[in-house]
Write an enzyme that holds these catalytic residues in place. Structure first.
Site, PDB file in Angstrom:
ATOM      1  N   ASP A   1       0.813  -1.217   0.000  1.00 41.49           N
ATOM      2  CA  ASP A   1       0.000   0.000   0.000  1.00 41.49           C
ATOM      3  C   ASP A   1       0.846   1.267   0.000  1.00 41.49           C
ATOM      4  O   ASP A   1       2.065   1.222   0.176  1.00 41.49           O
ATOM      5  CB  ASP A   1      -0.984  -0.006   1.189  1.00 41.49           C
TER       6      ASP A   1
ATOM      7  N   GLU B   1      -9.824  -2.153   4.488  1.00 41.64           N
ATOM      8  CA  GLU B   1     -10.549  -1.822   5.710  1.00 41.64           C
ATOM      9  C   GLU B   1     -11.782  -2.720   5.853  1.00 41.64           C
ATOM     10  O   GLU B   1     -12.188  -3.382   4.875  1.00 41.64           O
ATOM     11  CB  GLU B   1     -10.975  -0.345   5.642  1.00 41.64           C
TER      12      GLU B   1
HETATM   13  C1  GLP Z   1      -0.977   0.198   8.525  1.00 43.83           C
HETATM   14  C2  GLP Z   1      -0.660  -0.511   7.188  1.00 43.83           C
HETATM   15  C3  GLP Z   1      -0.753  -2.010   7.320  1.00 43.83           C
HETATM   16  C4  GLP Z   1      -0.101  -2.430   8.622  1.00 43.83           C
HETATM   17  C5  GLP Z   1      -0.939  -1.944   9.765  1.00 43.83           C
HETATM   18  C6  GLP Z   1      -0.320  -2.189  11.118  1.00 43.83           C
HETATM   19  O1  GLP Z   1      -1.961   1.128   8.422  1.00 43.83           O
HETATM   20  N1  GLP Z   1      -1.442  -0.112   6.082  1.00 43.83           N
HETATM   21  O2  GLP Z   1      -0.161  -2.630   6.197  1.00 43.83           O
HETATM   22  O3  GLP Z   1      -0.006  -3.829   8.680  1.00 43.83           O
HETATM   23  O4  GLP Z   1      -1.380  -0.618   9.588  1.00 43.83           O
HETATM   24  O5  GLP Z   1       0.724  -1.303  11.397  1.00 43.83           O
HETATM   25  P1  GLP Z   1       1.778  -1.550  12.557  1.00 43.83           P
HETATM   26  O6  GLP Z   1       2.630  -2.682  12.134  1.00 43.83           O
HETATM   27  O7  GLP Z   1       2.541  -0.262  12.663  1.00 43.83           O
HETATM   28  O8  GLP Z   1       0.993  -1.863  13.785  1.00 43.83           O
END
Ligand code: GLP
Length: 223
Positions: free
Chosen positions: A63, A131
């Site tokens: 993403d 989402e």
């Molecule tokens: C983000 C990303 C995801 C990620 C998630 C968790 O928004 N788009 O790909 O896996 O949230 O993030 P984190 O690893 O910082 O908890």
């Protein structure tokens, strides 16, 4: 699908070693890569694998925010350069962008499909930026981020108003098409949603729950 509990260090060691072994023994490996705090330890370990030649490996990131310059320090391209791409040479790395997002799934398919996909999980059960409400067969597209996600991700920005409200995300279809998936969750705040995703109903309300239908998904949890 079951949850394997281990230290973050061991989880990162295991996943990075499995990626290295795949790259050592196969040509044209395709990796699906995640951003966020969760995979940083995996990238740190991969970055030290200087004896392995990643020069034939292609990566597709999950993403990217819409409307953020790729040189902005919160862009996912910047993140990947910092944590991985400046340390290891890959043949090519791709992100979903304004120009390519409609062809992104085809690009993945044409490169042979994703061999290994790394995934984190959002506190609302999202994977990539799929989402709640995302269709199991969704393609790569532009999505509106939920309030929950904007709030979660505001920790990386000076103000919550600075967090982009839209993102390009790889769709669930290409993620589910990966040959092998590692889903990693770190921290007590992820425990409940991870358990729901792994042991609860398979539902669009928790996109990560679709992974229960994947034949080769390993799930790791570290406190
Ligand atoms: C983000 C990303 C995801 C990620 C998630 C968790 O928004 N788009 O790909 O896996 O949230 O993030 P984190 O690893 O910082 O908890």
């Amino acid at each position: 699908m079951r949850i394997r509990r281990n230290t973050y260090e061991k989880v990162c060691h295991l996943i990075s070693s499995n990626i290295r072994d795949k790259v050592k023994h196969h040509s044209h490996v395709v990796l699906g890569l995640a951003t966020g705090s969760t995979p940083i330890g995996i990238y740190e370990k991969l970055s030290k694998m200087r004896n392995t030649n990643f020069g034939d490996t292609i990566t597709f990131n999950l993403d990217e925010y819409v409307g953020i310059d790729k040189n902005h320090d919160q862009s996912y391209q910047y993140f990947m350069n910092k944590h991985l791409f400046s340390n290891l040479n890959f043949r090519k790395h791709y992100f979903p962008t304004e120009e390519n997002h409609n062809e992104y799934d085809l690009m993945i398919k044409n490169s042979g499909g994703i061999d290994i996909q790394i995934l984190g999980i959002g506190t609302n059960g999202h994977i990539a930026f799929n989402e709640p409400g995302s269709n199991r067969y969704s393609s790569t597209r532009i999505v509106d981020l939920t309030e929950n996600t904007i709030k979660d991700n505001s920790r990386f920005f000076d103000n919550i108003e600075d967090v982009p409200t839209k993102a390009y995300t790889m769709g669930l279809s290409s993620i589910m098409g990966a040959e092998k998936i590692y889903l990693v969750a770190v921290g007590k705040h992820k425990k409940e949603i991870l358990e729901e995703a792994v042991h609860g109903n398979i539902t669009e309300d928790i996109p990560a729950s679709f992974l229960q239908e994947h034949p080769n998904c390993e799930v790791y949890y570290s406190e």
